[in-house]
Design a protein around this motif. Structure first.
Motif, PDB file in Angstrom:
ATOM      1  N   LEU A 259     -36.865  65.351  15.162  1.00 42.30           N
ATOM      2  CA  LEU A 259     -36.418  66.370  14.223  1.00 42.30           C
ATOM      3  C   LEU A 259     -34.898  66.383  14.197  1.00 42.30           C
ATOM      4  CD1 LEU A 259     -38.887  69.260  15.169  1.00 42.30           C
ATOM      5  CD2 LEU A 259     -39.053  67.643  13.261  1.00 42.30           C
ATOM      6  N   LEU A 260     -34.348  66.805  13.065  1.00 44.19           N
ATOM      7  CA  LEU A 260     -32.898  66.794  12.861  1.00 44.19           C
ATOM      8  C   LEU A 260     -32.403  68.214  12.649  1.00 44.19           C
ATOM      9  CD1 LEU A 260     -32.880  63.840  10.273  1.00 44.19           C
ATOM     10  CD2 LEU A 260     -32.611  63.682  12.769  1.00 44.19           C
ATOM     11  N   GLY A 261     -31.173  68.453  13.043  1.00 43.79           N
ATOM     12  CA  GLY A 261     -30.584  69.774  12.837  1.00 43.79           C
ATOM     13  C   GLY A 261     -29.697  70.159  14.004  1.00 43.79           C
ATOM     14  N   ASP A 262     -28.834  71.104  13.766  1.00 37.56           N
ATOM     15  CA  ASP A 262     -27.929  71.614  14.798  1.00 37.56           C
ATOM     16  C   ASP A 262     -28.308  73.067  15.067  1.00 37.56           C
ATOM     17  OD1 ASP A 262     -25.915  72.180  16.530  1.00 37.56           O
ATOM     18  OD2 ASP A 262     -24.294  72.132  15.058  1.00 37.56           O
ATOM     19  N   GLY A 263     -29.163  73.283  16.041  1.00 39.86           N
ATOM     20  CA  GLY A 263     -29.645  74.631  16.320  1.00 39.86           C
ATOM     21  C   GLY A 263     -30.858  74.996  15.491  1.00 39.86           C
ATOM     22  N   GLN A 264     -30.815  74.693  14.193  1.00 38.95           N
ATOM     23  CA  GLN A 264     -31.902  74.996  13.271  1.00 38.95           C
ATOM     24  C   GLN A 264     -32.386  73.697  12.641  1.00 38.95           C
ATOM     25  OE1 GLN A 264     -33.233  78.032  12.714  1.00 38.95           O
ATOM     26  NE2 GLN A 264     -34.657  77.446  11.091  1.00 38.95           N
ATOM     27  N   VAL A 265     -33.687  73.486  12.600  1.00 35.25           N
ATOM     28  CA  VAL A 265     -34.212  72.251  12.015  1.00 35.25           C
ATOM     29  C   VAL A 265     -33.903  72.193  10.523  1.00 35.25           C
ATOM     30  CG1 VAL A 265     -36.531  73.183  11.493  1.00 35.25           C
ATOM     31  CG2 VAL A 265     -36.242  70.743  11.947  1.00 35.25           C
ATOM     32  N   ASN A 266     -33.476  71.011  10.067  1.00 33.70           N
ATOM     33  CA  ASN A 266     -33.250  70.827   8.622  1.00 33.70           C
ATOM     34  C   ASN A 266     -33.781  69.497   8.111  1.00 33.70           C
ATOM     35  OD1 ASN A 266     -31.332  68.894   9.374  1.00 33.70           O
ATOM     36  ND2 ASN A 266     -29.611  70.322   9.177  1.00 33.70           N
ATOM     37  N   GLY A 267     -34.376  68.712   9.001  1.00 32.44           N
ATOM     38  CA  GLY A 267     -34.910  67.439   8.555  1.00 32.44           C
ATOM     39  C   GLY A 267     -35.742  66.788   9.641  1.00 32.44           C
ATOM     40  N   ALA A 268     -36.364  65.671   9.285  1.00 31.38           N
ATOM     41  CA  ALA A 268     -37.192  64.929  10.241  1.00 31.38           C
ATOM     42  C   ALA A 268     -37.117  63.454   9.919  1.00 31.38           C
ATOM     43  CB  ALA A 268     -38.641  65.400  10.180  1.00 31.38           C
ATOM     44  N   ARG A 269     -37.011  62.643  10.956  1.00 32.25           N
ATOM     45  CA  ARG A 269     -37.076  61.189  10.805  1.00 32.25           C
ATOM     46  C   ARG A 269     -38.445  60.743  11.275  1.00 32.25           C
ATOM     47  NH1 ARG A 269     -33.019  59.447  14.085  1.00 32.25           N
ATOM     48  NH2 ARG A 269     -31.541  59.955  12.416  1.00 32.25           N
ATOM     49  N   LEU A 270     -39.148  60.015  10.417  1.00 27.67           N
ATOM     50  CA  LEU A 270     -40.511  59.587  10.713  1.00 27.67           C
ATOM     51  C   LEU A 270     -40.530  58.170  11.258  1.00 27.67           C
ATOM     52  CD1 LEU A 270     -42.245  61.065   7.532  1.00 27.67           C
ATOM     53  CD2 LEU A 270     -41.723  62.189   9.724  1.00 27.67           C
ATOM     54  N   THR A 271     -41.658  57.777  11.842  1.00 28.92           N
ATOM     55  CA  THR A 271     -41.736  56.470  12.494  1.00 28.92           C
ATOM     56  C   THR A 271     -41.717  55.312  11.508  1.00 28.92           C
ATOM     57  OG1 THR A 271     -44.150  56.675  12.565  1.00 28.92           O
ATOM     58  CG2 THR A 271     -42.934  57.347  14.533  1.00 28.92           C
ATOM     59  N   ASP A 272     -41.899  55.590  10.216  1.00 27.19           N
ATOM     60  CA  ASP A 272     -41.802  54.515   9.217  1.00 27.19           C
ATOM     61  C   ASP A 272     -40.369  54.373   8.698  1.00 27.19           C
ATOM     62  OD1 ASP A 272     -41.513  56.736   7.634  1.00 27.19           O
ATOM     63  OD2 ASP A 272     -43.230  56.322   6.324  1.00 27.19           O
TER      64      ASP A 272
ATOM     65  N   VAL B 263     -36.448  69.451   5.575  1.00 23.66           N
ATOM     66  CA  VAL B 263     -37.408  70.517   5.853  1.00 23.66           C
ATOM     67  C   VAL B 263     -36.682  71.829   6.129  1.00 23.66           C
ATOM     68  CG1 VAL B 263     -39.070  68.880   6.834  1.00 23.66           C
ATOM     69  CG2 VAL B 263     -37.511  70.104   8.347  1.00 23.66           C
ATOM     70  N   ASP B 264     -37.384  72.908   5.857  1.00 25.77           N
ATOM     71  CA  ASP B 264     -36.902  74.243   6.208  1.00 25.77           C
ATOM     72  C   ASP B 264     -37.601  74.779   7.449  1.00 25.77           C
ATOM     73  OD1 ASP B 264     -35.148  74.610   3.873  1.00 25.77           O
ATOM     74  OD2 ASP B 264     -37.029  74.557   2.741  1.00 25.77           O
ATOM     75  N   MET B 265     -38.815  74.271   7.706  1.00 23.69           N
ATOM     76  CA  MET B 265     -39.551  74.677   8.905  1.00 23.69           C
ATOM     77  C   MET B 265     -40.553  73.595   9.266  1.00 23.69           C
ATOM     78  SD  MET B 265     -42.078  77.681   7.402  1.00 23.69           S
ATOM     79  CE  MET B 265     -42.741  78.067   9.013  1.00 23.69           C
ATOM     80  N   VAL B 266     -41.003  73.617  10.517  1.00 23.26           N
ATOM     81  CA  VAL B 266     -41.958  72.628  11.027  1.00 23.26           C
ATOM     82  C   VAL B 266     -43.077  73.382  11.736  1.00 23.26           C
ATOM     83  CG1 VAL B 266     -42.305  70.706  12.635  1.00 23.26           C
ATOM     84  CG2 VAL B 266     -40.170  70.876  11.317  1.00 23.26           C
ATOM     85  N   ILE B 267     -44.312  72.969  11.460  1.00 18.35           N
ATOM     86  CA  ILE B 267     -45.467  73.520  12.173  1.00 18.35           C
ATOM     87  C   ILE B 267     -46.119  72.383  12.949  1.00 18.35           C
ATOM     88  CG2 ILE B 267     -47.713  74.638  11.953  1.00 18.35           C
ATOM     89  CD1 ILE B 267     -46.690  75.939   9.383  1.00 18.35           C
ATOM     90  N   VAL B 268     -46.269  72.595  14.250  1.00 19.32           N
ATOM     91  CA  VAL B 268     -46.799  71.568  15.138  1.00 19.32           C
ATOM     92  C   VAL B 268     -48.268  71.864  15.423  1.00 19.32           C
ATOM     93  CG1 VAL B 268     -46.536  70.433  17.369  1.00 19.32           C
ATOM     94  CG2 VAL B 268     -44.515  71.314  16.167  1.00 19.32           C
ATOM     95  N   GLY B 269     -49.131  70.940  15.042  1.00 19.89           N
ATOM     96  CA  GLY B 269     -50.564  71.092  15.281  1.00 19.89           C
ATOM     97  C   GLY B 269     -51.113  69.834  15.918  1.00 19.89           C
ATOM     98  N   VAL B 270     -50.648  69.534  17.119  1.00 18.81           N
ATOM     99  CA  VAL B 270     -51.022  68.281  17.788  1.00 18.81           C
ATOM    100  C   VAL B 270     -51.972  68.519  18.951  1.00 18.81           C
ATOM    101  CG1 VAL B 270     -48.998  66.989  17.049  1.00 18.81           C
ATOM    102  CG2 VAL B 270     -48.869  68.374  19.127  1.00 18.81           C
ATOM    103  N   GLY B 271     -52.753  69.595  18.843  1.00 13.56           N
ATOM    104  CA  GLY B 271     -53.797  69.813  19.828  1.00 13.56           C
ATOM    105  C   GLY B 271     -53.458  70.889  20.840  1.00 13.56           C
ATOM    106  N   ILE B 272     -54.478  71.244  21.613  1.00 14.92           N
ATOM    107  CA  ILE B 272     -54.327  72.250  22.652  1.00 14.92           C
ATOM    108  C   ILE B 272     -54.856  71.694  23.962  1.00 14.92           C
ATOM    109  CG2 ILE B 272     -54.436  74.223  21.092  1.00 14.92           C
ATOM    110  CD1 ILE B 272     -57.352  74.562  21.725  1.00 14.92           C
ATOM    111  N   VAL B 273     -54.418  72.302  25.064  1.00 14.65           N
ATOM    112  CA  VAL B 273     -54.883  71.881  26.393  1.00 14.65           C
ATOM    113  C   VAL B 273     -55.383  73.113  27.131  1.00 14.65           C
ATOM    114  CG1 VAL B 273     -53.383  69.877  26.557  1.00 14.65           C
ATOM    115  CG2 VAL B 273     -52.537  72.091  27.326  1.00 14.65           C
ATOM    116  N   PRO B 274     -56.419  72.960  27.954  1.00 11.35           N
ATOM    117  CA  PRO B 274     -56.937  74.123  28.683  1.00 11.35           C
ATOM    118  C   PRO B 274     -55.879  74.664  29.634  1.00 11.35           C
ATOM    119  CG  PRO B 274     -57.882  72.089  29.538  1.00 11.35           C
ATOM    120  CD  PRO B 274     -57.131  71.721  28.296  1.00 11.35           C
ATOM    121  N   ASP B 275     -55.798  75.987  29.721  1.00  8.77           N
ATOM    122  CA  ASP B 275     -54.820  76.620  30.601  1.00  8.77           C
ATOM    123  C   ASP B 275     -55.426  76.756  31.994  1.00  8.77           C
ATOM    124  OD1 ASP B 275     -52.887  78.069  31.856  1.00  8.77           O
ATOM    125  OD2 ASP B 275     -52.583  79.489  30.220  1.00  8.77           O
TER     126      ASP B 275
END
Length: 400
Positions: free
Chosen positions: A211-224, A230-242
């Motif tokens: 992710l890119l930005g200084d304090g606040q996210v403003n962009g993303a570099r992808l693997t391609d 971007v103005d915001m990012v939502i991460v949904g990469v799974g959950i782990v048992p606590d």
């Protein structure tokens, strides 16, 4: 020692204490939750509540007054820091609370992006708690640009809400297709097309480099090699048992807190229920992340605390709401070797078989297919693929 102490005031913990009282248990019950609000529903959080269609009080599983009226000591904003198994006590700050039975209903926690790739920038969110959703809600405005990392059900539901709000949505999934871990290609294809019709830019086989930005996210570099603003990012990469408390207490861990068929951990005075618990299933162990499992397992363990000595037999079912589509899933599809499609005018369902045995059904806007499939799976029966595939056939004949 007397009394039942429950750590975790989510769906499983709240269900268990209510079941104990309704079954006539009259001893002390303490329910301990880290959040400042009473137990609440999680599924509407990222949908109706986020969109402002559901008030906070309607999220509550029971009115806050219920707990005092039922003689349940509800401790909010409280964190258990240790379990002293020898003394049969839990440690909450400077207090030590004794138990005859301890129930771990600690649930699961979302995976976060590493700080090294920008995971701690402002505007980067996960979807798990009321506080998580309250933090992201101000960013859900028409025209805002959101990147969703992860193409499982959490990511797709977030994409649907964002697109419905008029946001510009890019979703990246590192695997070759969305829902690859949990569903057949046919279901992936269905939801890819659905989101495409609502303007969501789904990029499969593409991960997040940073992710890119200084304090606040403003962009993303992808693997391609591409970059997206971007103005915001939502991460949904799974959950782990606590499992942190259980591990520190020396309890057995195996894809979650390992319990026996009745829900006991490796310590006979400690039980575990819900997302955090793995239980015997077939030749191995199973851990289910769902509201129905949390409720059903909590009910079973409450009975076993009272002496029922009943094995927990899961009847897996799940659901997901995206746009005007209700997906209902019955069964577990692991090990399927073919899919039979039932295609109606406004609905479709995919039936998972291993050989001649029906394992699971994914039903989109098809409650009858879901209901029939669930009844067959729960009864250990199968379905005639020819009847399933014939959209004109009445599925109820399969129940005969």
């Amino acid at each position: 020692m007397t009394g039942v102490v429950v750590i975790g005031a989510g769906q499983a913990g709240a269900s268990l204490v209510a079941k104990l009282r309704s079954e006539g248990y009259d001893g002390p019950i303490t329910l301990i939750g880290e959040e400042p609000v009473p137990p609440y529903q999680r599924p509407p959080l990222s949908k109706k509540y986020l969109l402002g269609d559901m008030a906070l009080e309607r999220l509550y599983l029971r009115p806050e007054s219920y707990y005092a009226e039922a003689g349940i000591d509800l401790r909010l904003n409280a964190r258990v820091t240790a379990i002293d198994r020898a003394a049969q006590e839990v440690v909450i700050g400077t207090e030590r609370l004794g138990y005859a039975h301890l129930v771990l209903a600690t649930g699961s926690r979302p995976r976060h992006l590493p700080a090294a790739i920008g995971g701690e920038l402002g505007g980067v969110h996960v979807v798990r708690t009321l506080a998580d959703v309250d933090a992201m809600a101000p960013g859900f405005v028409p025209g805002a640009r959101v990147l969703i990392v992860g193409g499982g059900y959490i990511g797709l539901e977030a994409a649907a809400v964002a697109a419905s709000r008029g946001m510009q949505v890019v979703l990246v999934e590192m695997a070759p297709r969305i829902l690859q871990r949990v569903a057949a290609k046919e279901t992936s294809d269905y939801f890819r097309a659905l989101h495409g019709r609502h303007g969501v830019d789904i990029r499969e086989g593409v991960g997040l480099e940073r992710l890119l930005g200084d304090g606040q996210v403003n962009g993303a570099r992808l693997t391609d090699g591409t970059e997206v603003a971007v103005d915001m990012v939502i991460v949904g990469v799974g959950i782990v048992p606590d499992t942190a408390l259980a591990e520190a207490a020396g309890l057995a861990i195996d894809n979650g807190i390992a319990v026996d068929a009745q829900g006991r951990t490796s310590d006979p005075t400690i039980w575990a229920v819900g997302d955090c618990a793995s239980f015997p299933h077939g030749e191995g162990r199973l851990r289910l992340e769902s509201v129905p499992n949390a409720i059903d397992m909590a009910d079973c363990v409450a009975g076993n605390i009272l002496g029922a000595a009943v094995a927990y037999v899961p009847k897996p079912w799940f659901w997901s709401d995206q746009y005007d589509v209700k997906l209902q899933i019955a069964g577990l599809s692991t090990g399927y070797d073919r899919i039979v499609t039932r295609d109606g005018a406004a609905s479709v369902s995919f039936w998972y078989f291993r050989g001649d045995q029906l394992l699971a059904v994914d039903a989109m806007n098809d409650p009858r297919a879901y209901m029939v499939g669930k009844r067959l799976i729960d009864a250990g029966k199968t379905a005639d693929p020819a009847v399933v595939a014939d959209a004109a056939a009445d599925l109820k004949v399969l129940l005969g």
